[in-house]
Enzyme design. Structure first.
Site, PDB file in Angstrom:
ATOM      1  N   ASP A  87       0.830  -1.211   0.000  1.00 43.30           N
ATOM      2  CA  ASP A  87       0.000   0.000   0.000  1.00 43.30           C
ATOM      3  C   ASP A  87       0.861   1.256   0.000  1.00 43.30           C
ATOM      4  OD1 ASP A  87      -2.190  -1.593  -0.009  1.00 43.30           O
ATOM      5  OD2 ASP A  87      -2.768  -1.228   2.078  1.00 43.30           O
ATOM      6  N   GLU A 140       3.877   1.625  -1.211  1.00 45.55           N
ATOM      7  CA  GLU A 140       4.482   1.810  -2.536  1.00 45.55           C
ATOM      8  C   GLU A 140       3.453   2.363  -3.519  1.00 45.55           C
ATOM      9  OE1 GLU A 140       7.880  -1.645  -2.859  1.00 45.55           O
ATOM     10  OE2 GLU A 140       5.779  -2.276  -2.747  1.00 45.55           O
ATOM     11  N   ASP A 156       0.827   4.190  -2.703  1.00 46.45           N
ATOM     12  CA  ASP A 156       0.598   5.591  -2.317  1.00 46.45           C
ATOM     13  C   ASP A 156       1.706   6.493  -2.846  1.00 46.45           C
ATOM     14  OD1 ASP A 156      -1.716   4.891  -1.032  1.00 46.45           O
ATOM     15  OD2 ASP A 156      -0.797   4.774   0.960  1.00 46.45           O
ATOM     16  N   LEU A 188     -34.767 -10.008 -13.465  1.00 43.40           N
ATOM     17  CA  LEU A 188     -34.675 -11.461 -13.556  1.00 43.40           C
ATOM     18  C   LEU A 188     -35.874 -12.099 -12.884  1.00 43.40           C
ATOM     19  CD1 LEU A 188     -30.932 -12.191 -12.660  1.00 43.40           C
ATOM     20  CD2 LEU A 188     -31.993 -12.376 -14.903  1.00 43.40           C
ATOM     21  N   LYS A 229     -25.316 -13.462  -6.641  1.00 41.77           N
ATOM     22  CA  LYS A 229     -26.295 -12.390  -6.852  1.00 41.77           C
ATOM     23  C   LYS A 229     -25.987 -11.289  -5.849  1.00 41.77           C
ATOM     24  CE  LYS A 229     -31.050 -11.110  -7.443  1.00 41.77           C
ATOM     25  NZ  LYS A 229     -30.824  -9.859  -6.680  1.00 41.77           N
ATOM     26  N   GLU A 278     -23.025  -4.146 -10.963  1.00 46.96           N
ATOM     27  CA  GLU A 278     -23.636  -3.810  -9.682  1.00 46.96           C
ATOM     28  C   GLU A 278     -22.682  -2.933  -8.876  1.00 46.96           C
ATOM     29  OE1 GLU A 278     -27.328  -5.335  -7.710  1.00 46.96           O
ATOM     30  OE2 GLU A 278     -26.468  -5.735  -9.664  1.00 46.96           O
ATOM     31  N   CYS A 331     -65.026   4.586   3.229  1.00 48.66           N
ATOM     32  CA  CYS A 331     -63.624   4.937   2.997  1.00 48.66           C
ATOM     33  C   CYS A 331     -63.061   5.659   4.216  1.00 48.66           C
ATOM     34  CB  CYS A 331     -63.520   5.826   1.758  1.00 48.66           C
ATOM     35  SG  CYS A 331     -61.869   6.505   1.491  1.00 48.66           S
ATOM     36  N   CYS A 354     -62.765   2.299  -2.678  1.00 46.50           N
ATOM     37  CA  CYS A 354     -63.550   3.479  -2.335  1.00 46.50           C
ATOM     38  C   CYS A 354     -64.269   3.932  -3.595  1.00 46.50           C
ATOM     39  CB  CYS A 354     -62.619   4.583  -1.827  1.00 46.50           C
ATOM     40  SG  CYS A 354     -63.369   6.221  -1.852  1.00 46.50           S
TER      41      CYS A 354
END
Length: 678
Positions: free
Chosen positions: A34, A36, A38, A84, A116, A176, A411, A429
């Site tokens: 990380d 390196e 950065d 789907l 999924k 996604e 109603c 109604c």
């Protein structure tokens, strides 16, 4: 330092960072630490700060932030983002496989199984390898442009690179957006530390982040994008299976879900389901099942689609998560068409990552079937981990004072009589457009984009106008200009917003008969039925006078819908509202010729860039003549309309011998049928 040397150094750093991003996010095999990474990132950033005029379009430092938007623009999907179908058990799964294999006799079928993901589906457009647009799924036909926000997602490539494959001219990738569990936990911890509201689950957090008008907020959230398919590719990628398509996407720089399985039988699919269900708690992302797809792309094409979903894929959902709680009250809500829906108010309970306090009981028949009473203990579960539902009543825990629930006689909103025709499951109604509950829903529907399209008349305006008693029905909308001073007195409604509203209302008066019929909100009348009614009857007067038998002869109108339409035009208060709408100036072009549906039932395809019209305009003209506009070319395609830079669809049309028409010829044909650009 020479300019060329600076640009060369920037290009080297961008390519190096892209390579390490691919190794880290896509292959899950980091090649440097990380710190390196950065160092490389900050080295590039320092150069860009020193030479801001040389910042490259595909720089990873430009992914974060940007100007806040005032709203999201609507975008029509060229290829609809269909949903789907679902299966929830082995029996349903095997039935899905039987349907597939019956349509593919004597063919070997393999199934691609994927996780999924429980996130938000989006579509990404790349032109010559550069990300140009990100769009939400929306209603499947139309989504919202969230390009600025998706550009902030760190693992999402802004520019495609591949040492192995040629980058396509046009590529639309579906996938996604979600928030990994670790990022979600950290976000909530940070929110809590700042004394701000926390999120109930990763999906809500991801949705809230993508819906931010300010991309700087989205940039600060730990979002990730996972590709799951290709909607369009020009020129055609030449791949033959779903499995290979996913691997191809990884080569271009996309991350895909951490597990894919190629199964030789539906029994093997079931085994993978059981395996994934056991592994679910250890995954880095939230899932609510797995997706089962026919792997062979040619077989997918043979299977085709139902109206809202593909025949070649289904979602195999995990069993719903359930919890016990008590019913505190049962209220009756009144919808746009007057339907009375019982809603159980529950003692709040945490189920599947969300707090559930309200559950619909659908109708009085469902109440009787469950024998649910006020005070009962019930099992609540979330269907597909999404919709809360009462699964079971526990009569052994029923208190002596539990109340039996009856259908109200009047109603609860306007006190009009409640009616329930024999043979129907739903009570209604009888108050029509004068019922306040029906009124607010009717107004929302009336002003919506696909109806009268009154831009700016949103929920806040509607609620304020109802409170001020300025809207008793939809016809009152066209008299709001008479109350300008009152409108100016509404909080946060200045001179400009009031004038914009009045202008939008005035502009909406010029419409089409089909839109107007749809706007009325007649039960059972959607966009397609409204268009068929307009084409069949030609005038509002003829439609109002039509009896049930005449209505039943209209394409797309069944026996029950015909009765609903006739009943609507027999109600005196509805006729009064209609008369006031017409008197207010709502109008449309008179029909110039008898109704013609010369393209009835034909399938047309639009491809390439249209210069003289939008795709929406072309689609509307074709639909007005009875044609269906498809997103793909097949042997059933009647004609392909090709604009500039038409790709694989044009090639396929040539192979199948499908006629191809250019834009000019198409407009000439449409003009011959009386269809012109408005």
């Amino acid at each position: 330092m020479a300019i060329t040397s600076v640009i060369e150094q920037m290009r080297q750093l961008i390519q190096l960072i892209a390579k390490h991003n691919h190794a880290y996010y896509v292959m899950d095999q980091p090649t440097i630490s990380d710190s390196e990474y950065d160092h490389l990132f900050h080295q590039l950033k320092a150069l860009e700060e020193q030479y801001p005029e040389l910042v490259q379009a595909d720089s990873p430092t430009t992914k974060v932030g940007g100007q806040a938007l005032s709203k999201f623009e609507s975008v029509t999907h060229v290829v609809p983002m269909l949903s789907l179908g679902n299966v929830f058990n082995q029996e349903d799964l095997f039935a899905f496989a039987r349907r597939v294999e019956e349509r593919l006799p004597n063919q070997k079928v393999q199934y691609e199984v994927e996780l999924k993901l429980d996130g938000l589906a989006i579509s990404l457009w790349y032109e010559n390898g550069v990300l140009v647009r990100g769009v939400t799924r929306g209603d499947g036909e139309t989504g919202e442009d969230i390009t600025q926000n998706v550009k902030t997602i760190r693992n999402l490539p802004k520019v495609l690179h591949s040492e192995k494959y040629e980058i396509p001219r046009l590529l639309e990738v579906r996938g996604e957006v979600l928030m990994p569990k670790s990022g979600f936990e950290k976000l909530n911890a940070d929110q809590e530390a700042k004394g701000e509201k926390t999120f109930a689950n990763p999906r809500n957090a991801a949705a809230g982040s993508l819906r931010q008008l300010d991309p700087n907020i989205a940039a600060a959230r730990p979002l990730a994008f996972y590709a799951y398919g290709i909607a369009q590719c020009e020129p055609n990628h030449g791949l033959t299976t779903m499995h290979d398509s996913l691997q191809w996407l990884t080569e271009l720089g996309f991350q895909i879900a951490e597990r894919q399985y190629l199964c030789n039988s539906i029994q093997e699919v079931q085994q993978r389901y059981e395996q994934i269900q056991q592994e679910r708690p250890n995954l880095q992302v939230e899932i609510d099942g797995m997706v089962v797809k026919v792997d062979d792309l040619k077989q997918q094409q043979q299977l085709g689609f139902l109206s809202r979903e593909p025949r070649w894929a289904t979602a195999y959902k995990f069993p719903a998560q359930a919890a016990l709680t008590t019913v505190e009250q049962i209220d009756w809500q009144v919808g746009r068409t007057g339907t009375l829906t019982p809603v159980a108010r529950l003692n709040p309970v945490f189920v599947g990552g969300v707090t559930v306090s309200n559950v619909t009981l659908h109708n009085i028949g469902e109440i009787h079937r469950l024998d649910v009473r006020i005070g009962d203990t019930v099992s609540v579960y979330r269907t597909g981990d999404v919709i809360p539902k009462v699964e079971k009543v526990w009569p052994e825990f029923r208190p002596a004072e539990a109340e039996v629930v009856h259908l109200p006689e009047s109603c609860p909103v306007c006190a009009s009589p409640v009616v329930m025709p024999e043979g129907e499951a739903l009570a209604r109604c009888s108050g029509g457009l004068y019922c306040a509950a029906q009124r607010i829903e009717a107004i929302r529907h009336f002003v919506s984009r696909k109806a009268m399209d009154i831009e700016g008349l949103g929920d806040r305006w509607v609620e304020s106008l109802l409170r001020l008693d300025l809207l008793k029905d939809v016809a009152d909308i066209y008299h709001l200009h008479e109350h300008r001073e009152t409108l100016l007195g509404i909080e946060k409604m200045g001179e400009k917003s009031v004038q914009n509203l009045i202008d939008a209302i005035e502009a909406s008066k010029k419409t089409t008969l089909a839109r107007f019929i749809y706007a009325l909100g007649i039960r059972g009348v959607g966009e397609t039925t409204a268009r068929m009614l307009a084409n069949t009857f030609q005038t509002l007067e003829a439609l109002k006078a039509a009896n049930v038998e005449a209505l039943k002869k209209t394409p797309d109108v069944g026996d029950i819908t015909a009765e609903w339409i006739a009943d609507f035009f027999l109600a005196p208060h509805n006729i009064e509202v209609l008369d006031r709408l017409i008197a207010a100036g709502i109008h449309w072009d008179a029909p110039t010729a008898p109704t013609r549906q010369p393209l009835n039932g034909e399938s047309w395809v639009l491809t390439g860039t249209l210069e003289q019209m939008t795709r929406d305009q072309a689609t509307q003209m074709l639909q007005a003549l009875g044609a269906r506009v498809s997103g793909s070319v097949s042997s059933k395609t009647k004609c392909v309309v090709a604009g500039e830079k038409a790709g694989s669809k044009l090639e396929k049309a040539a192979k199948l011998g499908i006629p191809v028409m250019n834009e000019t010829d198409f407009l000439s044909l449409m003009a011959g049928y009386g269809q012109t650009l408005s």
